[in-house]
Design a protein around this motif. Structure first.
Motif, PDB file in Angstrom:
ATOM      1  N   ARG A   1      70.715   5.150  20.823  1.00  0.00           N
ATOM      2  CA  ARG A   1      71.702   4.121  21.148  1.00  0.00           C
ATOM      3  C   ARG A   1      72.819   4.014  20.108  1.00  0.00           C
ATOM      4  O   ARG A   1      73.708   3.181  20.234  1.00  0.00           O
ATOM      5  N   ILE A   2      72.761   4.855  19.073  1.00  0.00           N
ATOM      6  CA  ILE A   2      73.795   4.842  18.044  1.00  0.00           C
ATOM      7  C   ILE A   2      74.972   5.707  18.487  1.00  0.00           C
ATOM      8  O   ILE A   2      74.799   6.866  18.845  1.00  0.00           O
ATOM      9  N   ASN A   3      76.156   5.124  18.443  1.00  0.00           N
ATOM     10  CA  ASN A   3      77.386   5.823  18.837  1.00  0.00           C
ATOM     11  C   ASN A   3      78.177   6.175  17.581  1.00  0.00           C
ATOM     12  O   ASN A   3      78.824   5.313  16.978  1.00  0.00           O
ATOM     13  N   LEU A   4      78.122   7.441  17.175  1.00  0.00           N
ATOM     14  CA  LEU A   4      78.817   7.863  15.961  1.00  0.00           C
ATOM     15  C   LEU A   4      80.333   7.730  16.099  1.00  0.00           C
ATOM     16  O   LEU A   4      81.028   7.484  15.105  1.00  0.00           O
ATOM     17  N   ARG A   5      80.823   7.868  17.314  1.00  0.00           N
ATOM     18  CA  ARG A   5      82.271   7.719  17.525  1.00  0.00           C
ATOM     19  C   ARG A   5      82.706   6.284  17.204  1.00  0.00           C
ATOM     20  O   ARG A   5      83.777   6.056  16.658  1.00  0.00           O
ATOM     21  N   TRP A   6      81.873   5.326  17.557  1.00  0.00           N
ATOM     22  CA  TRP A   6      82.183   3.932  17.253  1.00  0.00           C
ATOM     23  C   TRP A   6      82.258   3.709  15.743  1.00  0.00           C
ATOM     24  O   TRP A   6      83.135   3.008  15.236  1.00  0.00           O
TER      25      TRP A   6
ATOM     26  N   LEU B   1      64.710   9.242  13.883  1.00  0.00           N
ATOM     27  CA  LEU B   1      66.033   8.630  14.005  1.00  0.00           C
ATOM     28  C   LEU B   1      67.111   9.708  14.167  1.00  0.00           C
ATOM     29  O   LEU B   1      68.001   9.597  15.028  1.00  0.00           O
ATOM     30  N   THR B   2      67.024  10.761  13.373  1.00  0.00           N
ATOM     31  CA  THR B   2      67.987  11.863  13.481  1.00  0.00           C
ATOM     32  C   THR B   2      67.866  12.566  14.826  1.00  0.00           C
ATOM     33  O   THR B   2      68.878  12.936  15.439  1.00  0.00           O
ATOM     34  N   PHE B   3      66.657  12.746  15.297  1.00  0.00           N
ATOM     35  CA  PHE B   3      66.421  13.350  16.607  1.00  0.00           C
ATOM     36  C   PHE B   3      67.156  12.564  17.686  1.00  0.00           C
ATOM     37  O   PHE B   3      67.863  13.126  18.529  1.00  0.00           O
ATOM     38  N   GLY B   4      67.021  11.246  17.673  1.00  0.00           N
ATOM     39  CA  GLY B   4      67.680  10.419  18.679  1.00  0.00           C
ATOM     40  C   GLY B   4      69.190  10.499  18.605  1.00  0.00           C
ATOM     41  O   GLY B   4      69.878  10.614  19.629  1.00  0.00           O
ATOM     42  N   ILE B   5      69.745  10.464  17.390  1.00  0.00           N
ATOM     43  CA  ILE B   5      71.202  10.516  17.225  1.00  0.00           C
ATOM     44  C   ILE B   5      71.765  11.839  17.723  1.00  0.00           C
ATOM     45  O   ILE B   5      72.754  11.879  18.465  1.00  0.00           O
TER      46      ILE B   5
END
Length: 395
Positions: free
Chosen positions: A80-85, A249-253
């Motif tokens: 659910r983490i949006n790196l673009r945001w 966490l990295t897997f999900g991102i």
């Protein structure tokens, strides 16, 4: 008589889990209390009443299952983490750095001022930086919450977990070096483990979406494939003594940014995730002994208050420059209250390195119990006040 005692000990865990689940459902229906808070309270009671009667092998098996459940939640958080945001609004990253560093400094100062040894104070401060993704996600999903406070809390949680793991590993590395004088061992137990864990999670994040594209069945099988992959990843990190927190966490991102979507119906990974969440919150609370809680209660309560005030103050201070009102900034800080599951599992993972830290951190037991029960309640109240929970939006 011996046979009856043996049978009772073998049935104790499943019966206790069933009763905890039933209590959680009843309390949620009649009072609105978050289910996970009830699971934690039931686990604490069970762990102290049944202490000394349960086979150690069962605890080890449940620890692995708890880590699997935690891995699913970490993956979902990463997804659910949006790196673009974060690139478009770097003030969120600044907020996370500021609230994490200020929390570390404040907790370390208060703990040492109250007589805690520097190494133990450093460990408490590192753990206090974090927000438990498990507690946060379960409450937000239970409330069907969405909005600025919800998304900001999720992103801040992911960021401060990474910072907390990094700080914790560094402090543990310093402790190992002071004890053994072996710099290589100290480095391996800190920075090298973090890098390897992140790399392993990233490899899974690339490989699983690639597999789903190759079999041309991503839409139907994505949730199952990711669940199996998370299980495999957690077991691998468990065997190699890496960090399952950072790996999952990295897997999900990485998986999110490979453009494979989980079905909305499979939040929490469906029934499997619900089952493992009962076990996770129940089991974690069983590791807390009443003696530790009582010894560290006064300092633990003080540190909880300091941690909460710092997170709320920093999130409020950076609210306007990061695009939200001061009120929503304060509510975002309140939503970051859960910590217990993350802290206890991180300590248990460290114990597998041969470094047993829990016995020297009596205040942590009190902090964990307080935040195991109160943390979900505070997060629930924060999203209700922000009118982002489904029940509040429908009024």
């Amino acid at each position: 008589m011996t046979d009856l005692i043996s049978l009772a000990s073998r049935l104790a865990w499943p019966l206790a889990l069933t009763l905890a689940w039933m209590a959680g459902e009843l309390m949620y229906r009649f009072s609105g209390m978050p289910r996970i808070a009830v699971y934690g309270l039931a686990g604490f009671v069970f762990g102290n009443v049944a202490a000394g009667y349960l086979p150690p092998s069962e605890a080890q098996a449940f620890m692995l299952l708890a880590n699997l459940g935690f891995g699913l939640m970490l993956f979902e958080l990463g997804y659910r983490i949006n790196l673009r945001w974060l690139r478009n609004n770097p003030w969120i990253l600044v907020t996370s750095l500021a609230e994490s560093l200020c929390t570390f400094a404040a907790v370390y100062f208060v703990a040492t001022y109250c007589g805690t040894p520097p190494l133990a104070a450093g460990l408490l401060a590192a753990l206090a930086m974090s927000t438990s993704p498990a507690g946060l996600l379960r409450v937000l999903n239970e409330q069907a919450s969405s909005g600025q406070v919800t998304e900001r809390a999720l992103h801040l949680s992911a960021l401060n977990c990474v910072l907390a793991v990094f700080a914790f590993k560094v402090v543990v590395g310093i402790g190992v070096f002071q004890t053994s004088g072996d710099l290589a061992h100290a480095a391996w137990s800190s920075l090298v483990v973090l890098a390897a864990s992140a790399l392993l999670g990233a490899l899974f994040g690339v490989a699983v979406p690639l597999w789903l594209r190759r079999i041309d069945n991503a839409a139907r099988d994505a949730t199952l494939a990711f669940a199996i992959a998370v299980f495999l990843l957690v077991v691998i990190t468990h065997v190699l003594v890496f960090s399952p927190v950072l790996a999952a966490l990295t897997f999900g991102i990485v998986a999110r940014h490979r453009r494979i979507a989980l079905s909305p119906a499979q939040r929490n990974f469906g029934v499997l995730g619900d089952l493992l969440s009962v076990l996770l919150f129940f089991f974690v609370a069983t590791t807390l002994s009443w003696d530790q809680v009582a010894r560290g209660f006064a300092l633990g309560l003080l540190l909880v208050l300091v941690r909460t005030l710092i997170k709320v103050a920093v999130c409020t201070a950076f609210a306007r420059v990061s695009g939200i009102t001061a009120r929503k900034g304060a509510l975002s800080g309140l939503a970051l209250t859960p910590m217990a599951v993350f802290a206890i599992l991180l300590l248990e993972q460290t114990r597998r390195l041969g470094v047993d830290l829990f016995h020297s951190l009596a205040p942590l037991a009190a902090i964990a119990l307080l935040l195991e029960v109160a943390g979900p309640l505070v997060t629930q109240r924060a999203v209700l006040l922000a009118r982002e929970a489904r029940s509040a939006r429908e009024e």
